[in-house]
Design a protein around this motif. Sequence first.
Motif, short mmCIF file in Angstrom:
data_model
loop_
_atom_site.label_atom_id
_atom_site.label_comp_id
_atom_site.label_asym_id
_atom_site.label_seq_id
_atom_site.Cartn_x
_atom_site.Cartn_y
_atom_site.Cartn_z
N PRO A 207 31.09 26.18 -68.90
CA PRO A 207 30.47 24.85 -68.95
C PRO A 207 30.93 24.08 -70.19
O PRO A 207 30.72 22.87 -70.29
CB PRO A 207 28.98 25.16 -69.04
N CYS B 94 35.82 21.91 -67.48
CA CYS B 94 34.52 22.56 -67.64
C CYS B 94 33.67 22.26 -66.41
O CYS B 94 33.82 21.21 -65.80
CB CYS B 94 33.82 22.08 -68.91
N TRP B 95 32.78 23.19 -66.10
CA TRP B 95 32.02 23.14 -64.84
C TRP B 95 30.53 23.20 -65.03
O TRP B 95 30.04 23.83 -65.97
CB TRP B 95 32.46 24.32 -63.96
N ARG B 96 29.82 22.55 -64.13
CA ARG B 96 28.36 22.69 -64.08
C ARG B 96 27.94 22.74 -62.62
O ARG B 96 28.67 22.28 -61.74
CB ARG B 96 27.67 21.51 -64.80
N ARG C 235 29.12 14.62 -60.63
CA ARG C 235 30.31 15.45 -60.78
C ARG C 235 29.97 16.86 -61.24
O ARG C 235 29.02 17.08 -61.98
CB ARG C 235 31.23 14.80 -61.82
N GLU D 254 32.65 18.93 -62.28
CA GLU D 254 33.68 19.35 -63.23
C GLU D 254 34.14 18.15 -64.03
O GLU D 254 34.07 17.02 -63.56
CB GLU D 254 34.87 20.02 -62.51
N HIS D 255 34.59 18.40 -65.21
CA HIS D 255 35.26 17.38 -66.00
C HIS D 255 36.22 18.07 -66.96
O HIS D 255 36.18 19.28 -67.13
CB HIS D 255 34.26 16.46 -66.74
C1 4HR Z 1 29.63 18.06 -67.45
C2 4HR Z 1 29.28 18.93 -68.45
C3 4HR Z 1 29.64 20.24 -68.37
C4 4HR Z 1 30.37 20.68 -67.31
C5 4HR Z 1 30.74 19.81 -66.32
C6 4HR Z 1 30.36 18.50 -66.40
BR1 4HR Z 1 30.88 17.30 -65.07
C7 4HR Z 1 29.27 16.61 -67.52
O1 4HR Z 1 28.97 16.14 -68.73
#
Ligand code: 4HR
Length: 421
Positions: free
Chosen positions: A79, A108-110, A119, A121-122
């Motif tokens: 994350p 990074c993923w959530r 979203r 991922e970013h």
């Molecule tokens: C975010 C945070 C951490 C992982 C994926 C994302 Br999209 C948005 O701030």
Amino acid sequence: MMMDLAPPRGTRDFFPEDLRLRHWLFGHFREVSRLYGFEEYDAPVVESAELYTRKAGEEIVQQLYDFRDKGDRHLALRPEMTPSLARMVLQRGKSLPLPLKWFSIPQCWRYERMTRGRRREHYQWNLDVFGVAGPEAEAELLAALTTFFTRVDLGPAEVGIKISNRKILQSALKKLAIPTERFAEVCVLVDKLEKLPPEAVRAEVQAIGLDPALMDFVAELFSVGELDAMAGFLGEDHPGVAELRRLFALAGDYGYADWLRFDPSLVRGLAYYTGIVFEAFDRGASLRAICGGGRYDRLLSTFGGEDLPACGLGFGDAVIVELLKDKNLLPALSGAVDDVVFCFNASLRAPAIQIAHHLRQQGRSVDLILEDRKIKWAFKHADSRQASRLVLLAPDEWAAGKVRVKELKTGAEQDLSVEQL
Ligand code: 4HR
């Protein structure tokens, strides 16, 4: 039945025009990192979930994208990058020359259970310094940050940087007899005042057995608008105050003091920050956070290692692109090639391959037409590839050792030898 062609919920495809923009943005991240002497590193996108098991109630941990693999290992898509960086720093241990300045642009993923089309991922530019205890490190991070903004044509009129120091809240909490072990939890809660109504936060304060007087106490502390006033309450020798004084002085030396504003209400939502914290925001109507960071001097011991002073920043790819779009600051990026090479018939394909090879050896980007096509199609194609030249191999010209070259901007045509080409 056609299968669903959309990418998984919350993820993005990057078509060439999208990837051009991403590379443009990452190019600035990389170039600014290089200017400031940061070295690039990377780590796996899948980590042991254990790397993120912090218990302060952070959103980033609640939204962990975790799963069990076929070997029943509990894993997570990262994350954030900082725990992986900390793991790498501990792995090398004493053999790492300090101070260390490293950067990365990880995806990074959530995963949110309730998902409102958000979203998952970013990409996040990370800049970190290990081994520098003083605000000189934060000052260098903020110098890199303002250099980035300046390069994309954003100035202090558009972007502000809020600065605070968790040490102020930390020492203030002593007055409420809140144990230091609960400090991270308090910071995570107090950070929620930004998003949730105060009653909701107050309810949470009570639910986890903290003194409800915390809320009024924090409200009073946060109403202190100026660093001078805070210094008046806590004294110039308070470490939180002294570090901020030093950081603002350094900002003056670097020349970016006009971007900064002391804001005691800034705490940030990550559990591991221990000192100076900062956040860049859009000064326009939205006041969106663009990026954030801070000092985390005690992260390594949470992994069982020996602590090192450290600070860093994380800068996501989403808000900045939206902001640049709103301000019409996104560049027009072309996918143009230099030359399109076309042969009139199959017997000229071998020399066409040679010509394309020759041009490529000169460093030109060449789109060699791979099928038997009519000249009209070649013109249209060169146009759609935004080529600067169309190189034609025609029987008579080639017999004389020449190719016909059309400059697509002017329409000028001439016959050139391979050397002239
Ligand atoms: C975010 C945070 C951490 C992982 C994926 C994302 Br999209 C948005 O701030």
